[in-house]
Design a protein around this motif. Sequence first.
Motif, PDB file in Angstrom:
ATOM      1  N   TYR A 296       0.835  -1.213   0.000  1.00 32.52           N
ATOM      2  CA  TYR A 296       0.000   0.000   0.000  1.00 32.52           C
ATOM      3  C   TYR A 296       0.865   1.256   0.000  1.00 32.52           C
ATOM      4  O   TYR A 296       0.570   2.246  -0.686  1.00 32.52           O
ATOM      5  N   LEU A 297       1.929   1.216   0.769  1.00 29.41           N
ATOM      6  CA  LEU A 297       2.807   2.381   0.791  1.00 29.41           C
ATOM      7  C   LEU A 297       3.494   2.586  -0.553  1.00 29.41           C
ATOM      8  O   LEU A 297       3.784   3.719  -0.954  1.00 29.41           O
ATOM      9  N   GLU A 300      -0.530   3.253  -3.439  1.00 26.88           N
ATOM     10  CA  GLU A 300      -1.741   3.382  -2.641  1.00 26.88           C
ATOM     11  C   GLU A 300      -2.992   3.241  -3.486  1.00 26.88           C
ATOM     12  O   GLU A 300      -3.921   2.522  -3.112  1.00 26.88           O
ATOM     13  N   GLN A 301      -3.063   3.900  -4.636  1.00 24.84           N
ATOM     14  CA  GLN A 301      -4.265   3.872  -5.465  1.00 24.84           C
ATOM     15  C   GLN A 301      -4.521   2.478  -5.994  1.00 24.84           C
ATOM     16  O   GLN A 301      -5.635   1.973  -5.974  1.00 24.84           O
ATOM     17  N   THR A 303      -3.500  -0.334  -4.779  1.00 23.92           N
ATOM     18  CA  THR A 303      -3.864  -1.236  -3.674  1.00 23.92           C
ATOM     19  C   THR A 303      -5.301  -1.032  -3.249  1.00 23.92           C
ATOM     20  O   THR A 303      -6.032  -1.999  -2.982  1.00 23.92           O
ATOM     21  N   ARG A 304      -5.778   0.236  -3.206  1.00 20.93           N
ATOM     22  CA  ARG A 304      -7.160   0.494  -2.834  1.00 20.93           C
ATOM     23  C   ARG A 304      -8.114  -0.072  -3.870  1.00 20.93           C
ATOM     24  O   ARG A 304      -9.142  -0.672  -3.519  1.00 20.93           O
ATOM     25  N   THR A 372     -10.104   9.793  -1.318  1.00 19.35           N
ATOM     26  CA  THR A 372      -8.954   9.680  -0.439  1.00 19.35           C
ATOM     27  C   THR A 372      -8.835  10.924   0.395  1.00 19.35           C
ATOM     28  O   THR A 372      -9.257  12.011  -0.019  1.00 19.35           O
ATOM     29  N   ARG A 380       0.536  12.096   2.814  1.00 22.25           N
ATOM     30  CA  ARG A 380       0.066  10.973   1.984  1.00 22.25           C
ATOM     31  C   ARG A 380      -1.418  10.743   2.184  1.00 22.25           C
ATOM     32  O   ARG A 380      -1.987  11.155   3.197  1.00 22.25           O
ATOM     33  N   ARG A 383      -5.950   5.474   4.164  1.00 26.87           N
ATOM     34  CA  ARG A 383      -6.766   4.346   3.689  1.00 26.87           C
ATOM     35  C   ARG A 383      -8.226   4.714   3.715  1.00 26.87           C
ATOM     36  O   ARG A 383      -8.649   5.477   4.564  1.00 26.87           O
TER      37      ARG A 383
END
Length: 384
Positions: A296-297, A300-301, A303-304, A372, A380, A383
Amino acid sequence: MAWNEPGNNGGRDKDPWGNDNRGGREQGPPDLDEVFSKLSRKFGGVFGNKKGPSTGGSAAGLGVVAVLAAAVWGVSGFYTIGEAERGVVLRFGQYHDTVMPGLNWKATFIDQVTPVNVQAIRSLSSSGLMLTKDENVVQVEMDVQYRVSDPEKYLYSVTNADSSLRQATDSALRAVIGDSTMDQALTTGRQEIRTYTQEAIDAIIKNYDMGLLVVDVNFQSARPPEEVKDAFDDVIASREDEVRYLREAEAYRNDILPKATGRAERVRNDAEGYSERVLNGAKGEVAQFEKLLPEYLAAEQVTRDRLYLETMERVYGNTSKVMVDSSSSGNLLYLPLDKLINPEQKASQPKNSTSGNYGIELETVKPTPVTTTPRPDTGRQGRY
């Protein structure tokens, strides 16, 4: 001339202890020589000597008489003592010996034998109105069982051992009842009274040396006076009910406690299992998110979006409804394979007359926008 000489007094001989009436005078005591001479003649006639008295015949007759008398005396001395008896021998009125069962001999007219049964269990009863410690009167009945332990002492230590034991029992029972309350005599103290009475009787027997042994003492009954008998019966009945209820309660407790203990153990085991299951699940989710955090780090996008799609796949996979986007056009053909595979489930809606397929429920759902939020500390995006 001898009084029984032949021809005397007209030939009328008298017996040795008779009297010859000579002119109204009584004759003196008989002559012993003449008596023995007459007996010898009689026995001589029995054994064939009919020639009259003689010195040799008299001696022989006396010898035969002595032998016969000795034989009769010897035979008469045999006697038998039973298996359960003992024979107490007195010689000239004084204790001499105690003989065992079987065939024995005693000197007749010298020894005297009294058989005593030492194995039979004898019984005597004692009863009467007695005063208790709390000044109440009770009717008490007791039975004593005993046997003879020493025949000599039983016969000669006291005048009458059975009567002495009866008096000792009455005395001991009155002493014990006098030290007890009426409630103890009627209800709770019966066993103690029985034990103390037997101990007191044993002590009396030991002091008087009666030759008896007490086998058992039975406390048969104790009754109050008739005036208060009903009240005491109610008290006894209530105590019996108390004992019965206590026993029923103990039985109920013994039945319930194991079941309750088993249920408690089962609940405790279930709780421990549930705790371990929840903890392990939480630890697994934590481990999963810890593995997901680096991805995720890094993106991020992406992973979401992947998490969203996987979540929606799980949600849609568990429902029978079909959701389509309202922006799409045209007819959608749907074949309910789940209902066809499982024959137990039946379609609840009618067939579509236009397409010929099973009717289904369609819903239009708009995609949920993903937003987000920026993190205040790093800038950043957090989640969802």
